[in-house]
Design a protein around this motif. Structure first.
Motif, PDB file in Angstrom:
ATOM      1  N   SER A 106      32.959  73.040  72.549  1.00  0.00           N
ATOM      2  CA  SER A 106      33.107  73.163  73.998  1.00  0.00           C
ATOM      3  C   SER A 106      34.560  73.312  74.416  1.00  0.00           C
ATOM      4  CB  SER A 106      32.485  71.946  74.693  1.00  0.00           C
ATOM      5  OG  SER A 106      31.097  71.855  74.411  1.00  0.00           O
ATOM      6  N   LEU A 107      35.457  72.648  73.684  1.00  0.00           N
ATOM      7  CA  LEU A 107      36.886  72.752  73.974  1.00  0.00           C
ATOM      8  C   LEU A 107      37.535  73.949  73.290  1.00  0.00           C
ATOM      9  CD1 LEU A 107      38.009  69.005  73.711  1.00  0.00           C
ATOM     10  CD2 LEU A 107      37.703  70.356  75.793  1.00  0.00           C
ATOM     11  N   GLU A 108      36.740  74.711  72.530  1.00  0.00           N
ATOM     12  CA  GLU A 108      37.216  75.895  71.817  1.00  0.00           C
ATOM     13  C   GLU A 108      38.302  75.538  70.802  1.00  0.00           C
ATOM     14  OE1 GLU A 108      38.354  78.774  74.737  1.00  0.00           O
ATOM     15  OE2 GLU A 108      36.356  78.879  75.627  1.00  0.00           O
ATOM     16  N   LEU A 109      38.062  74.443  70.063  1.00  0.00           N
ATOM     17  CA  LEU A 109      39.002  74.016  69.041  1.00  0.00           C
ATOM     18  C   LEU A 109      38.784  74.798  67.752  1.00  0.00           C
ATOM     19  CD1 LEU A 109      38.859  70.130  69.492  1.00  0.00           C
ATOM     20  CD2 LEU A 109      40.463  71.754  70.522  1.00  0.00           C
ATOM     21  N   PRO A 110      39.829  74.962  66.936  1.00  0.00           N
ATOM     22  CA  PRO A 110      39.665  75.622  65.636  1.00  0.00           C
ATOM     23  C   PRO A 110      38.723  74.814  64.754  1.00  0.00           C
ATOM     24  CG  PRO A 110      41.998  75.398  66.214  1.00  0.00           C
ATOM     25  CD  PRO A 110      41.231  74.581  67.192  1.00  0.00           C
ATOM     26  N   ALA A 117      44.198  70.089  63.372  1.00  0.00           N
ATOM     27  CA  ALA A 117      45.244  69.067  63.399  1.00  0.00           C
ATOM     28  C   ALA A 117      46.500  69.595  64.088  1.00  0.00           C
ATOM     29  CB  ALA A 117      45.569  68.622  61.979  1.00  0.00           C
ATOM     30  N   ARG A 118      46.844  70.836  63.787  1.00  0.00           N
ATOM     31  CA  ARG A 118      48.025  71.423  64.438  1.00  0.00           C
ATOM     32  C   ARG A 118      47.788  71.592  65.941  1.00  0.00           C
ATOM     33  NH1 ARG A 118      47.924  74.422  59.409  1.00  0.00           N
ATOM     34  NH2 ARG A 118      49.661  73.723  58.105  1.00  0.00           N
ATOM     35  N   ARG A 119      46.570  71.975  66.309  1.00  0.00           N
ATOM     36  CA  ARG A 119      46.244  72.086  67.732  1.00  0.00           C
ATOM     37  C   ARG A 119      46.333  70.724  68.408  1.00  0.00           C
ATOM     38  NH1 ARG A 119      42.707  75.418  70.576  1.00  0.00           N
ATOM     39  NH2 ARG A 119      43.415  77.058  69.141  1.00  0.00           N
ATOM     40  N   ALA A 120      45.822  69.686  67.726  1.00  0.00           N
ATOM     41  CA  ALA A 120      45.857  68.338  68.286  1.00  0.00           C
ATOM     42  C   ALA A 120      47.284  67.862  68.502  1.00  0.00           C
ATOM     43  CB  ALA A 120      45.115  67.370  67.368  1.00  0.00           C
ATOM     44  N   ALA A 121      48.186  68.274  67.607  1.00  0.00           N
ATOM     45  CA  ALA A 121      49.579  67.847  67.719  1.00  0.00           C
ATOM     46  C   ALA A 121      50.367  68.666  68.729  1.00  0.00           C
ATOM     47  CB  ALA A 121      50.258  67.938  66.354  1.00  0.00           C
ATOM     48  N   ASN A 122      50.036  69.958  68.865  1.00  0.00           N
ATOM     49  CA  ASN A 122      50.873  70.853  69.652  1.00  0.00           C
ATOM     50  C   ASN A 122      50.193  71.448  70.873  1.00  0.00           C
ATOM     51  OD1 ASN A 122      53.087  70.693  67.760  1.00  0.00           O
ATOM     52  ND2 ASN A 122      51.877  71.974  66.383  1.00  0.00           N
ATOM     53  N   GLY A 123      48.884  71.223  71.039  1.00  0.00           N
ATOM     54  CA  GLY A 123      48.168  71.802  72.164  1.00  0.00           C
ATOM     55  C   GLY A 123      48.511  71.147  73.489  1.00  0.00           C
ATOM     56  N   GLY A 295      38.240  62.466  84.274  1.00  0.00           N
ATOM     57  CA  GLY A 295      38.514  61.065  83.933  1.00  0.00           C
ATOM     58  C   GLY A 295      39.358  60.871  82.694  1.00  0.00           C
ATOM     59  N   ILE A 296      39.573  61.926  81.910  1.00  0.00           N
ATOM     60  CA  ILE A 296      40.376  61.801  80.686  1.00  0.00           C
ATOM     61  C   ILE A 296      40.977  63.170  80.369  1.00  0.00           C
ATOM     62  CG2 ILE A 296      38.510  62.383  79.059  1.00  0.00           C
ATOM     63  CD1 ILE A 296      39.648  60.055  77.289  1.00  0.00           C
ATOM     64  N   ARG A 297      42.023  63.172  79.553  1.00  0.00           N
ATOM     65  CA  ARG A 297      42.629  64.441  79.137  1.00  0.00           C
ATOM     66  C   ARG A 297      42.459  64.620  77.634  1.00  0.00           C
ATOM     67  NH1 ARG A 297      48.590  65.022  80.696  1.00  0.00           N
ATOM     68  NH2 ARG A 297      48.694  62.839  80.044  1.00  0.00           N
ATOM     69  N   TYR A 298      41.958  65.789  77.246  1.00  0.00           N
ATOM     70  CA  TYR A 298      41.847  66.163  75.835  1.00  0.00           C
ATOM     71  C   TYR A 298      42.872  67.276  75.534  1.00  0.00           C
ATOM     72  CZ  TYR A 298      37.377  63.697  75.838  1.00  0.00           C
ATOM     73  OH  TYR A 298      36.402  62.730  75.943  1.00  0.00           O
ATOM     74  N   ILE A 299      43.256  67.339  74.282  1.00  0.00           N
ATOM     75  CA  ILE A 299      44.187  68.391  73.840  1.00  0.00           C
ATOM     76  C   ILE A 299      43.378  69.590  73.367  1.00  0.00           C
ATOM     77  CG2 ILE A 299      46.053  68.996  72.267  1.00  0.00           C
ATOM     78  CD1 ILE A 299      46.768  66.795  74.239  1.00  0.00           C
ATOM     79  N   ARG A 300      43.746  70.757  73.866  1.00  0.00           N
ATOM     80  CA  ARG A 300      43.051  71.958  73.392  1.00  0.00           C
ATOM     81  C   ARG A 300      44.013  73.145  73.329  1.00  0.00           C
ATOM     82  NH1 ARG A 300      38.934  74.323  78.017  1.00  0.00           N
ATOM     83  NH2 ARG A 300      40.504  75.061  79.464  1.00  0.00           N
TER      84      ARG A 300
END
Length: 300
Positions: A106-110, A117-123, A295-300
């Motif tokens: 849903s978040l269009e993550l790799p 992991a790189r997206r989580a660190a730099n997104g 209500g929350i922020r996710y990294i994408r």
């Protein structure tokens, strides 16, 4: 940009949902591989390490800029809940390693671990809605009826091995054992009373590996959730046809109703079992679900 500190965690909660620990199945080499090349300062915690989300300087001298969760949707639920209830606005990154990884889709993550992991660190942080089931916070879905039990009734190794197929096989195996559920459902601007085969509250683009099951125009940050209700069929032949339509993503017929609402109240004649983000959620005759916008922020 200032150097970020990133905590990588797999949540195991106490009653207060305030502690987190690393996934014990993740090897040290996998952790190192995920961190390598991320381009940020990252603290990776061993399974015996523990993070308490608190403002006490004796617990965490400096809060991390983000928390990275490696696991499936159930793990993510625990991390999200701890962050949301902590009162701190800490973005959550996700490395999807579950059987279906619905919310990662849903978040269009790799899909690859290193890429995720790189997206989580730099997104970039993305504000996302939360579902509130009374005082329990959910990432993206609550469900009852057909398919809803597969996520917690099927052994984890089968889900890992079969993924999306596990839901189809379980549905086929239990379809004639599924009982009709009489429900009264109140939502924004209306009320519906009917006999149901399946009911879902969904704030995602995938559930159980079924992509775009509630349509292509799902927004994760609009303060609304989708209700997908499947009416009870008239006969066994129609029952099999409905199963096929669900697994084929054909949810636009007369037996399907998809609604958009900021809240919903469910009332049943008897106790009905619920699934919350793929975990057993208990049972009851009444349920209230409300959306907390962004209500929350996710990294994408």
């Amino acid at each position: 940009m200032e150097s970020q500190s990133t905590a990588s965690v797999d949540m195991e909660t106490t009653e207060s949902l305030s502690t987190a620990s690393v996934d014990t199945e993740t090897t040290e080499s996998q952790k190192a591989g995920c961190v390598d090349g991320a381009g940020e300062e990252c603290e990776v915690m061993n399974s015996e390490d523990e993070v308490v989300i608190t403002d006490s300087e004796t617990e965490i001298p400096a809060l991390p800029d983000r928390i990275v969760c490696a696991g499936g949707d159930g793990t993510l639920q625990e991390v999200m809940r701890a962050v949301a209830e902590s009162g701190f606005d800490i973005p959550v990154g996700i490395i999807p390693t579950g059987s279906t990884n619905d919310f990662g889709y849903s978040l269009e993550l790799p899909e690859g671990i290193l890429s995720a992991a790189r997206r989580a660190a730099n997104g970039e942080p993305f504000p996302c809605d939360i579902l509130n089931f009374y005082n329990k916070k959910l990432v993206y879905t609550a469900a009852f009826g057909l398919f809803s039990e597969v996520s917690y009734a099927t052994p984890q190794d089968e889900k890992n091995r079969l993924g999306h197929l596990a839901y189809i096989l379980y549905g086929a195996k239990t379809i004639f054992k599924t009982k009709k559920i009489h429900a009264r459902i109140s939502f924004d601007g209306g009320t519906m009373v009917d006999d149901l085969l399946l009911g879902m509250v969904v704030n995602a683009k995938s559930v159980g590996g079924f992509r775009k099951i509630t349509g292509p125009e799902v927004e994760l940050d609009d303060g609304k959730t989708e209700l997908m209700l499947v009416k009870w069929p008239k006969n066994p032949v129609q029952l099999i046809k409905l199963l096929w339509e669900v697994v084929s993503h054909k949810t636009e017929g007369d037996y399907f109703k998809i609604l958009h609402t900021s809240e919903a109240v469910f009332e049943f004649d008897g106790n009905v079992k619920w699934s919350f983000d793929g975990e057993y959620g208990g049972k009851g005759k009444r349920a209230e679900i409300r959306v907390k916008k962004q209500g929350i922020r996710y990294i994408r």
